[in-house]
Design an enzyme around this catalytic site. Structure first.
Site, PDB file in Angstrom:
ATOM      1  N   GLU A 116       0.824  -1.217   0.000  1.00  0.00           N
ATOM      2  CA  GLU A 116       0.000   0.000   0.000  1.00  0.00           C
ATOM      3  C   GLU A 116       0.860   1.271   0.000  1.00  0.00           C
ATOM      4  O   GLU A 116       0.363   2.354   0.303  1.00  0.00           O
ATOM      5  CB  GLU A 116      -0.950   0.033   1.205  1.00  0.00           C
ATOM      6  CG  GLU A 116      -1.945  -1.112   1.269  1.00  0.00           C
ATOM      7  CD  GLU A 116      -2.939  -1.175   0.118  1.00  0.00           C
ATOM      8  OE1 GLU A 116      -2.915  -0.285  -0.751  1.00  0.00           O
ATOM      9  OE2 GLU A 116      -3.721  -2.139   0.093  1.00  0.00           O
ATOM     10  N   HIS A 140      -2.971   2.414   8.359  1.00  0.00           N
ATOM     11  CA  HIS A 140      -4.051   1.632   7.753  1.00  0.00           C
ATOM     12  C   HIS A 140      -4.298   0.404   8.610  1.00  0.00           C
ATOM     13  O   HIS A 140      -3.389  -0.402   8.808  1.00  0.00           O
ATOM     14  CB  HIS A 140      -3.688   1.225   6.327  1.00  0.00           C
ATOM     15  CG  HIS A 140      -4.590   0.178   5.742  1.00  0.00           C
ATOM     16  ND1 HIS A 140      -5.961   0.330   5.708  1.00  0.00           N
ATOM     17  CD2 HIS A 140      -4.341  -1.034   5.195  1.00  0.00           C
ATOM     18  CE1 HIS A 140      -6.496  -0.753   5.147  1.00  0.00           C
ATOM     19  NE2 HIS A 140      -5.534  -1.598   4.845  1.00  0.00           N
ATOM     20  N   HIS A 142      -7.244  -2.803   9.916  1.00  0.00           N
ATOM     21  CA  HIS A 142      -8.467  -3.566   9.648  1.00  0.00           C
ATOM     22  C   HIS A 142      -9.326  -3.545  10.903  1.00  0.00           C
ATOM     23  O   HIS A 142      -9.501  -4.553  11.580  1.00  0.00           O
ATOM     24  CB  HIS A 142      -8.117  -4.988   9.223  1.00  0.00           C
ATOM     25  CG  HIS A 142      -7.395  -5.062   7.912  1.00  0.00           C
ATOM     26  ND1 HIS A 142      -6.894  -6.218   7.380  1.00  0.00           N
ATOM     27  CD2 HIS A 142      -7.105  -4.073   7.008  1.00  0.00           C
ATOM     28  CE1 HIS A 142      -6.338  -5.957   6.196  1.00  0.00           C
ATOM     29  NE2 HIS A 142      -6.439  -4.662   5.952  1.00  0.00           N
ATOM     30  N   GLU A 170     -17.126  13.032  22.313  1.00  0.00           N
ATOM     31  CA  GLU A 170     -15.819  13.592  21.955  1.00  0.00           C
ATOM     32  C   GLU A 170     -15.559  13.554  20.443  1.00  0.00           C
ATOM     33  O   GLU A 170     -14.668  14.245  19.944  1.00  0.00           O
ATOM     34  CB  GLU A 170     -14.712  12.827  22.673  1.00  0.00           C
ATOM     35  CG  GLU A 170     -14.456  11.445  22.074  1.00  0.00           C
ATOM     36  CD  GLU A 170     -13.537  10.564  22.904  1.00  0.00           C
ATOM     37  OE1 GLU A 170     -14.069   9.877  23.790  1.00  0.00           O
ATOM     38  OE2 GLU A 170     -12.333  10.587  22.677  1.00  0.00           O
ATOM     39  N   HIS A 211     -13.109  -3.458   3.956  1.00  0.00           N
ATOM     40  CA  HIS A 211     -11.661  -3.702   4.032  1.00  0.00           C
ATOM     41  C   HIS A 211     -11.017  -3.106   5.291  1.00  0.00           C
ATOM     42  O   HIS A 211     -10.415  -3.823   6.063  1.00  0.00           O
ATOM     43  CB  HIS A 211     -11.005  -3.135   2.759  1.00  0.00           C
ATOM     44  CG  HIS A 211      -9.523  -3.322   2.709  1.00  0.00           C
ATOM     45  ND1 HIS A 211      -8.831  -3.569   1.546  1.00  0.00           N
ATOM     46  CD2 HIS A 211      -8.571  -3.291   3.682  1.00  0.00           C
ATOM     47  CE1 HIS A 211      -7.543  -3.703   1.814  1.00  0.00           C
ATOM     48  NE2 HIS A 211      -7.360  -3.524   3.101  1.00  0.00           N
TER      49      HIS A 211
HETATM   50 ZN   LIG Z   1      -5.672  -3.644   4.296  1.00  0.00          ZN
END
Ligand SMILES: [Zn+2]
Length: 272
Positions: A116, A140, A142, A170, A211
């Site tokens: 990525e 990133h 999951h 908040e 994802h």
């Molecule tokens: Zn991922």
């Protein structure tokens, strides 16, 4: 001093371990990148090796020319970063054109940076521009409950933002610019990088349907905290929906009062 002794590296190892313990990083899921400060780069200049060859990034990030990033490796497990740093993360340098990178430390035995990398670097590029260089971290994950919500809520950033805000007072203070949603796309390439970075112009949180999620922040702590807050809010929403949905909630006027007292600007698009 070794790389492991550097404060920014220690912070990175703590963050990856914390994220693993949160349950956001099964197997090789998720990836994290941190843009080094000039002080960081100065502190490691005797440890790194600048002699390796450049490889194409796959996208162009002109404003990140000559910047250094600490990144997790492709196929590597976040849970192993704190166990074996050199095998699981690396430091990469971007070339003068912003088109190529080279590994200057770590990622031993031919390992590569995260697949990525285009999404990370394009988001860094957008945030560099938007925040005057203040944002340094792209994470990133999951995150389980956020992913679950993409099967249930409409894939509309305004709807997600309002629902997540209502789950914890908040939230509008922690992510006042809301969240963006990328519909399902094949991960790992220039196309999803483009879509993600486009939404990063407006948001610090971008959800990938079915994802995971990308968060951008100034430092490792704030970015982890942002991810944690958004995911916690998603967890509450999953519980509320599982109990048959909301019976009462925070109103638009409540949010306007909150914004005023906490001195944050929130868009009226989320207060309908
Ligand atoms: Zn991922």
């Amino acid at each position: 001093m070794s790389m492991q002794d550097m404060k920014f590296v220690q912070n990175f190892m703590k963050m990856t371990n914390d994220a693993w313990l949160k349950g956001w990083h099964e197997r090789n899921g998720g990836n994290i990148s941190y843009r080094l400060t000039s002080e960081n780069v100065e502190s490691i200049k005797n440890i790194i090796d600048e002699n390796r060859d450049y490889s194409p990034i796959g996208v162009t990030v002109k404003n990140l020319a000559n910047e250094y990033f600490l990144v997790t490796g492709s196929g590597k497990f976040i849970r192993n970063v704190a166990v074996d740093l050199e095998a699981n993360v690396g430091i990469v340098k971007i070339d003068e054109k912003g088109e190529n990178y080279k590994v200057v430390w770590g990622l031993v035995n031919g390992a590569k940076p995260t697949s990525e990398l285009p999404s990370h670097l394009m988001s860094h590029s957008v945030k560099f521009e938007a925040t005057n260089g203040n944002h340094r971290v792209i994470m990133h994950s999951h995150a389980t409950n956020l992913i679950a919500l993409t099967f249930v809520l409409p894939l509309d950033g305004a709807v997600f933002t309002r629902e997540l805000w209502e789950m914890a007072t908040e939230c509008p203070v922690v992510f006042p610019s809301g969240v963006g949603i990328v519909p399902w796309m094949v991960p790992g390439g220039a196309e999803i990088a483009e879509a993600t970075s486009e939404l990063m112009k407006k948001h610090d949180v971008v959800i990938w349907a079915y994802h995971g999620v990308f968060c951008s922040g100034e430092d490792l702590d704030l970015t982890f905290g942002l991810m944690d807050t958004v995911e916690k809010s998603a967890e509450i929403l999953v519980k509320v929906l599982s109990m048959g949905g909301k019976r009462q909630t925070i109103s638009s006027d409540n949010f306007r009062d909150l914004a005023r007292d906490f001195n944050v600007t929130i868009s009226e698009e989320y207060l309908k």
